[in-house]
Design an enzyme around this catalytic site. Structure first.
Site, short mmCIF file in Angstrom:
data_model
loop_
_atom_site.label_atom_id
_atom_site.label_comp_id
_atom_site.label_asym_id
_atom_site.label_seq_id
_atom_site.Cartn_x
_atom_site.Cartn_y
_atom_site.Cartn_z
N CYS A 94 -25.91 -21.02 -72.39
CA CYS A 94 -26.88 -20.63 -71.37
C CYS A 94 -26.58 -19.21 -70.89
O CYS A 94 -25.42 -18.88 -70.62
CB CYS A 94 -26.82 -21.61 -70.19
N CYS A 116 -20.53 -23.97 -63.93
CA CYS A 116 -21.14 -24.66 -65.08
C CYS A 116 -20.44 -24.38 -66.41
O CYS A 116 -20.29 -23.23 -66.83
CB CYS A 116 -22.61 -24.28 -65.20
N CYS A 130 -23.81 -19.25 -63.59
CA CYS A 130 -23.43 -20.21 -62.53
C CYS A 130 -21.93 -20.54 -62.65
O CYS A 130 -21.48 -21.06 -63.68
CB CYS A 130 -24.26 -21.48 -62.67
N ARG A 168 -29.09 -38.88 -53.68
CA ARG A 168 -28.39 -39.32 -54.90
C ARG A 168 -26.93 -38.91 -54.88
O ARG A 168 -26.60 -37.73 -54.74
CB ARG A 168 -29.07 -38.71 -56.14
N1 SAM Z 1 -30.18 -25.03 -66.62
C1 SAM Z 1 -30.93 -25.76 -65.70
C2 SAM Z 1 -30.68 -25.33 -64.27
O1 SAM Z 1 -29.62 -24.83 -63.96
O2 SAM Z 1 -31.59 -25.51 -63.45
C3 SAM Z 1 -30.76 -27.25 -65.82
C4 SAM Z 1 -29.38 -27.86 -66.11
S1 SAM Z 1 -28.14 -27.56 -64.87
C5 SAM Z 1 -26.67 -28.07 -65.69
C6 SAM Z 1 -28.49 -28.78 -63.61
C7 SAM Z 1 -27.62 -28.82 -62.38
O3 SAM Z 1 -26.36 -29.42 -62.68
C8 SAM Z 1 -27.22 -27.52 -61.73
O4 SAM Z 1 -28.20 -27.01 -60.90
C9 SAM Z 1 -26.01 -27.92 -60.91
O5 SAM Z 1 -26.41 -28.26 -59.59
C10 SAM Z 1 -25.48 -29.15 -61.63
N2 SAM Z 1 -24.13 -28.88 -62.19
C11 SAM Z 1 -23.85 -28.12 -63.26
N3 SAM Z 1 -22.52 -28.08 -63.48
C12 SAM Z 1 -21.95 -28.82 -62.51
C13 SAM Z 1 -20.60 -29.14 -62.19
N4 SAM Z 1 -19.58 -28.68 -62.91
N5 SAM Z 1 -20.37 -29.95 -61.14
C14 SAM Z 1 -21.40 -30.42 -60.41
N6 SAM Z 1 -22.69 -30.16 -60.66
C15 SAM Z 1 -22.96 -29.35 -61.69
FE1 SF4 Z 2 -27.30 -22.50 -67.24
FE2 SF4 Z 2 -25.52 -24.18 -66.30
FE3 SF4 Z 2 -26.63 -22.39 -64.68
FE4 SF4 Z 2 -28.13 -24.44 -65.64
S1 SF4 Z 2 -26.38 -24.60 -64.27
S2 SF4 Z 2 -28.69 -22.27 -65.50
S3 SF4 Z 2 -27.18 -24.69 -67.67
S4 SF4 Z 2 -25.30 -21.92 -66.44
#
Ligand code: SAM
Ligand code: SF4
Ligand code: DTB
Length: 316
Positions: A56, A63, A60, A263
């Site tokens: 991606c 992530c 973030c 949730r």
């Molecule tokens: N890429 C898209 C986005 O960011 O909107 C969809 C997938 S993203 C992985 C969905 C959500 O997962 C993120 O907004 C975040 O809140 C949550 N998330 C991702 N990594 C995480 C982590 N390590 N611990 C907790 N929540 C996480």
């Molecule tokens: Fe990409 Fe992860 Fe951010 Fe979603 S949360 S936009 S998958 S980096």
């Protein structure tokens, strides 16, 4: 105050005052509000599938799927529709009522969206509710997904506007709010929440809840995630969050958004049964069920079934 009054004008001081209540008073208040709107012994169950994993472009900090971090994930391009349908059938047979498909995109390309729309149609045909989380959407993209029958779109605010810049630099808070507007305008129900334990302070948690609760209407589903600390991400070494503070946040979310499903999302694997029980008492009434979240392990399914039995909870 009756929980029947839905407000969208919460001020930080009022939210902070809820947080500061004695724990028993806060939990009593949250559970009372909860009972006005929901059967307190029913918990909605969704399963997650990562339909496109890794690489991606966003940054973030939490992530593992960001191309900028060195976290080990099993990358794969957008899955075939049949594979997704098979996974959804398995989730339904395991007791899930909603199937949530996530993709590691900044935003979907139009040609990918057609395949995703087909996934929605096919998963719905199994009798499941559908949810997608694909990143930012334009208005016409949201409309296309609505036409395919999409029930929910997940797009999190993640944290307060004040703390947001510490966590993500590649898209703004306003970008996120704009996508939520597009989703809402298309008639899709909104799933929107955040992550706790990223090094934010209580003021930032208040700010996140203020932004969520002042949306009109409230998001129908509010995921409260506890950060899953993944090696290789910038937040791998984030400090522990006091579990009581986590429960307080769930309780305050319940009081502010009385009709929303709150949730208990990522992070359950590291929580004790007792902590999860307190979250349900505080008004959490949905979970993710299944071996995996998107890329990290979820709480064990056998353990979840035993927990529901111990607490007399029914999955719905
Ligand atoms: N890429 C898209 C986005 O960011 O909107 C969809 C997938 S993203 C992985 C969905 C959500 O997962 C993120 O907004 C975040 O809140 C949550 N998330 C991702 N990594 C995480 C982590 N390590 N611990 C907790 N929540 C996480
Ligand atoms: Fe990409 Fe992860 Fe951010 Fe979603 S949360 S936009 S998958 S980096
Ligand atoms: C949400 O708020 N939490 C889920 C879902 N929406 C998509 C995702 C949690 C992801 C946890 C880290 C991972 O497994 O990659």
């Amino acid at each position: 105050m009756s929980g029947a009054v839905l407000r969208h004008d919460w001020r930080d001081e009022e939210i902070a005052a809820l947080y500061e209540l004695p724990f028993n008073d806060l939990l009593f208040r949250a559970q009372s509000v909860h009972r006005e709107h929901f059967d307190p012994n029913r918990v909605q169950v969704s399963s997650l599938l990562s339909i496109k994993t890794g690489r991606c472009p966003e940054d973030c900090a939490y992530c593992p799927q960001s191309v900028r971090h060195e976290a080990p994930v099993e990358e794969h391009p957008l899955m075939d529709v049949e594979e997704v349908v098979a996974a959804a059938r398995k989730a339904r047979d395991g007791g899930a009522s909603r199937f949530c498909m996530g993709a590691a995109w900044r935003s979907p390309r139009d040609r990918d969206l057609e395949r995703v729309a087909e996934m929605v149609r096919r998963v719905k045909a199994l009798g499941l509710e559908t949810c997608l989380t694909l990143g930012m959407l334009r208005e016409d993209q949201a409309r296309r997904l609505a036409e395919a029958g999409l029930d929910y779109y997940n797009h999190n605010l993640d944290t307060s506007p004040e703390f947001y810049g510490e966590i993500i630099s590649t898209r703004t808070y306003e970008d996120r709010l704009r996508t939520l507007d597009h989703v809402r305008a298309a008639g899709i129900r909104v799933c929107c929440g955040g992550i706790l334990g990223m090094g934010e302070d209580r003021g930032h948690r208040v700010g996140l809840l203020r932004e969520l609760a002042n949306q009109d209407p409230h998001p129908e589903s509010v995921p409260i995630n506890l950060l899953v600390r993944v090696e290789g991400t910038p937040l791998a070494g984030a400090g522990d969050l006091d579990p009581i503070e986590f429960v307080r946040t769930v309780a305050v979310a319940r009081v502010l958004m009385p009709r929303s499903h709150v949730r208990l999302s990522a992070g359950r694997e590291s929580m004790s049964d007792e902590l999860q029980a307190l979250c349900f008492l505080a008004g959490a009434n949905s979970i993710f069920y299944g071996e995996k979240l998107l890329t990290t392990p979820n709480a064990d399914t056998q353990r979840d079934r035993a927990l529901f039995r111990r607490l007399g909870l029914t999955a719905c």
